[in-house]
Design an enzyme around this catalytic site. Structure first.
Site, PDB file in Angstrom:
ATOM      1  N   CYS B 103       0.855  -1.201   0.000  1.00 53.85           N
ATOM      2  CA  CYS B 103       0.000   0.000   0.000  1.00 53.85           C
ATOM      3  C   CYS B 103       0.883   1.239   0.000  1.00 53.85           C
ATOM      4  CB  CYS B 103      -0.897   0.038   1.238  1.00 53.85           C
ATOM      5  SG  CYS B 103      -1.774  -1.491   1.622  1.00 53.85           S
ATOM      6  N   CYS B 106       2.335   2.977  -3.240  1.00 50.15           N
ATOM      7  CA  CYS B 106       1.498   3.909  -4.002  1.00 50.15           C
ATOM      8  C   CYS B 106       1.014   5.095  -3.179  1.00 50.15           C
ATOM      9  CB  CYS B 106       0.288   3.186  -4.581  1.00 50.15           C
ATOM     10  SG  CYS B 106       0.732   1.988  -5.856  1.00 50.15           S
ATOM     11  N   HIS B 107       0.749   4.850  -1.885  1.00 52.11           N
ATOM     12  CA  HIS B 107       0.071   5.878  -1.086  1.00 52.11           C
ATOM     13  C   HIS B 107       0.958   6.570  -0.059  1.00 52.11           C
ATOM     14  CE1 HIS B 107      -3.811   4.679  -2.726  1.00 52.11           C
ATOM     15  NE2 HIS B 107      -3.537   3.419  -2.442  1.00 52.11           N
ATOM     16  N   CYS B 206     -35.550  -0.140  18.720  1.00 53.94           N
ATOM     17  CA  CYS B 206     -34.569  -0.061  19.799  1.00 53.94           C
ATOM     18  C   CYS B 206     -33.770   1.242  19.744  1.00 53.94           C
ATOM     19  CB  CYS B 206     -33.628  -1.260  19.750  1.00 53.94           C
ATOM     20  SG  CYS B 206     -34.450  -2.786  20.257  1.00 53.94           S
ATOM     21  N   ARG B 244     -21.804  -6.087  13.071  1.00 59.59           N
ATOM     22  CA  ARG B 244     -22.697  -5.579  14.124  1.00 59.59           C
ATOM     23  C   ARG B 244     -24.159  -5.661  13.666  1.00 59.59           C
ATOM     24  NH1 ARG B 244     -22.913  -4.312  19.724  1.00 59.59           N
ATOM     25  NH2 ARG B 244     -24.989  -5.150  19.545  1.00 59.59           N
ATOM     26  N   CYS B 248     -27.236  -7.800  15.526  1.00 61.75           N
ATOM     27  CA  CYS B 248     -28.526  -7.248  15.962  1.00 61.75           C
ATOM     28  C   CYS B 248     -29.682  -7.993  15.292  1.00 61.75           C
ATOM     29  CB  CYS B 248     -28.598  -5.744  15.686  1.00 61.75           C
ATOM     30  SG  CYS B 248     -27.732  -4.773  16.948  1.00 61.75           S
TER      31      CYS B 248
END
Lengths: 152, 287
Positions: B103, B106-107, B206, B244, B248
């Protein structure tokens, strides 16, 4: 093919068992009065308040404490605050109305968050293992009801 | 306002009688995170949400957690989620795939990603789809590195999402809901308000109607995602937004959409938009 056949046996057995327990009102046959009350017992067998107390607290059954405070169960930690406290609830409602609230809360409280414990048509995408099943059995509803009637 | 006052008052009574120390509506404390580059102020409460918001005020989930859990997030040294961020930093610098590039090649530094988290998910014209941060990372792995995409919701991808999100920490969430993203936003909204599962509840039952109240031992938040990925004490790892959502849905006995599905992308955009104005807080600490 084989697993299907195997699966069918207990299913057929369960149907027979249900038919055999005469007097049980099927979820779709429950008769509501206009105010949401249900006057006929779901089983004809008097509810057992001691078992009802257990079902009330059990996290995979009633799990009522998730949303309601109930001083009679003070030995259990953490009572929820989503619904009204149930202390003295038998003084506020008669038996028929409490049964109606348990079977299908939405007939009494429009749009309620409270689950309907003896109803087949629930929300979309119900998990396979809960499809076509009520949260509580007819007798468990009668047991919880008998327990609620002791909260005076 | 009235509704919150009342629920807070009732909640306060119940909490007091059960011996809870917490305030029903959540802490009034403010959050400043001590990080490697100095303190960062986090917006955990928005008094006046953007026009059209379904919520009278916005709160980060941090506000509803216990004092101990809140403290873990206030210092990167104590935040267990930072271990995963460090691992991702190593990965950032490690070449992978047929192109033999990392990564970093390039960055440069991860800080070059500053600001990205705050505006995702967003509609990408070139891709012709709604892109989450996970999608961009995997796209770059495949297109630029010649590497395999990571599993959506898996440890490696979620850790990298945390590292990149951290670069935007403190910046207000600002996702776009109009233009070509509108259709997905509408889908997400529909999912948010649809009652599902044997327990027959919608997210709104909720997180909109009852936040600030206890559901058994859980203090209900607004279900915001500004803190994601979130380190949960419960499973001792970083949890993705979609994981998550899945949890739920399972709790209400509904069949969850797939992690990485278009439905969850749409829901992610919609839920993110409900938190426009709250700070990016990743990696947060939750129970």
């Amino acid at each position: 093919m084989k697993p299907y056949k195997l699966a069918l046996i207990p299913a057929a057995f369960m149907v027979m068992a249900t038919m055999a327990s005469a007097g049980v009102v099927a979820p779709n046959d429950v008769v509501f009065e206009s105010d949401g009350a249900v006057s006929q017992s779901l089983t004809g067998v008097p509810g057992d308040p001691a078992n009802g107390r257990k079902v009330f607290a059990h996290r995979k059954k009633g799990n009522c404490l998730a949303c309601h405070k109930n001083s009679d169960l003070s030995e259990q930690q953490f009572h929820g605050e989503i619904g009204p406290e149930l202390d003295g609830v038998a003084e506020r409602y008669d038996e028929a109305h409490l049964r109606g609230i348990l079977v299908n809360s939405k007939k009494t409280f429009e749009g309620s968050i409270m689950p309907s414990f003896y109803r087949l048509e629930n929300g979309a995408r119900t998990m396979k293992k809960f499809q076509g099943k009520t949260i509580l059995t007819a007798q468990e509803v009668e047991d919880v009801l008998a327990y609620l009637m002791t909260l005076k | 306002m009235k509704r919150i006052m009342t629920s807070a008052m009732i909640g306060g009574l119940v909490a007091a009688s059960l011996g809870f120390a917490a305030q029903a509506e959540g802490t009034k404390d403010s959050l400043v995170i001590n990080g490697e580059d100095g303190p960062v102020k986090i917006i955990t409460h928005v008094k006046n949400p953007p026009a059209g918001s379904p919520l009278p005020e916005l709160f980060s989930g941090w506000v509803f957690r216990s004092k101990e859990t809140r403290a873990l997030e206030a210092d990167d040294f104590d935040n267990p989620g930072m271990i995963f961020v460090e691992q991702a930093w190593e990965t950032w610098n490690t070449p992978d795939g047929k192109a033999g590039k990392s990564c970093a090649d390039c960055h440069g530094e991860p800080s070059s990603m500053k600001g990205l988290r705050a505006v995702l998910p967003r509609w990408d014209d070139k891709q012709g789809k709604l892109m989450t941060l996970e999608d961009y990372i995997n796209w770059s792995r495949v297109e630029h590195m010649g590497a395999k995409p990571w599993k959506y919701g898996g440890g490696q991808l979620t850790s990298m999402v945390a590292l990149i999100s951290l670069q935007s920490r403190g910046m207000p969430v600002n996702v776009k809901t109009d233009g070509p993203a509108k259709k997905m936003w509408e889908l997400g909204k529909k999912i948010y308000y649809t009652r599902v599962g044997q327990l027959d509840m919608a997210c709104s039952n909720c997180h909109e109607d009852n936040y600030g109240k206890y559901i058994r031992a859980d203090h209900l938040s607004q279900g915001q995602i500004n803190g994601f990925p979130a380190y949960r004490l419960k499973n001792a790892k970083l949890n993705s937004v979609h994981a998550r959502f899945k949890g739920c849905m399972k709790n209400i006995r509904a069949k969850p959409y797939k992690v990485g599905s278009d439905e969850f992308r749409a829901l992610e955009l919609y839920v993110a938009s409900r938190g426009n104005g709250l700070s990016v807080e990743a990696p947060s600490v939750r129970n």
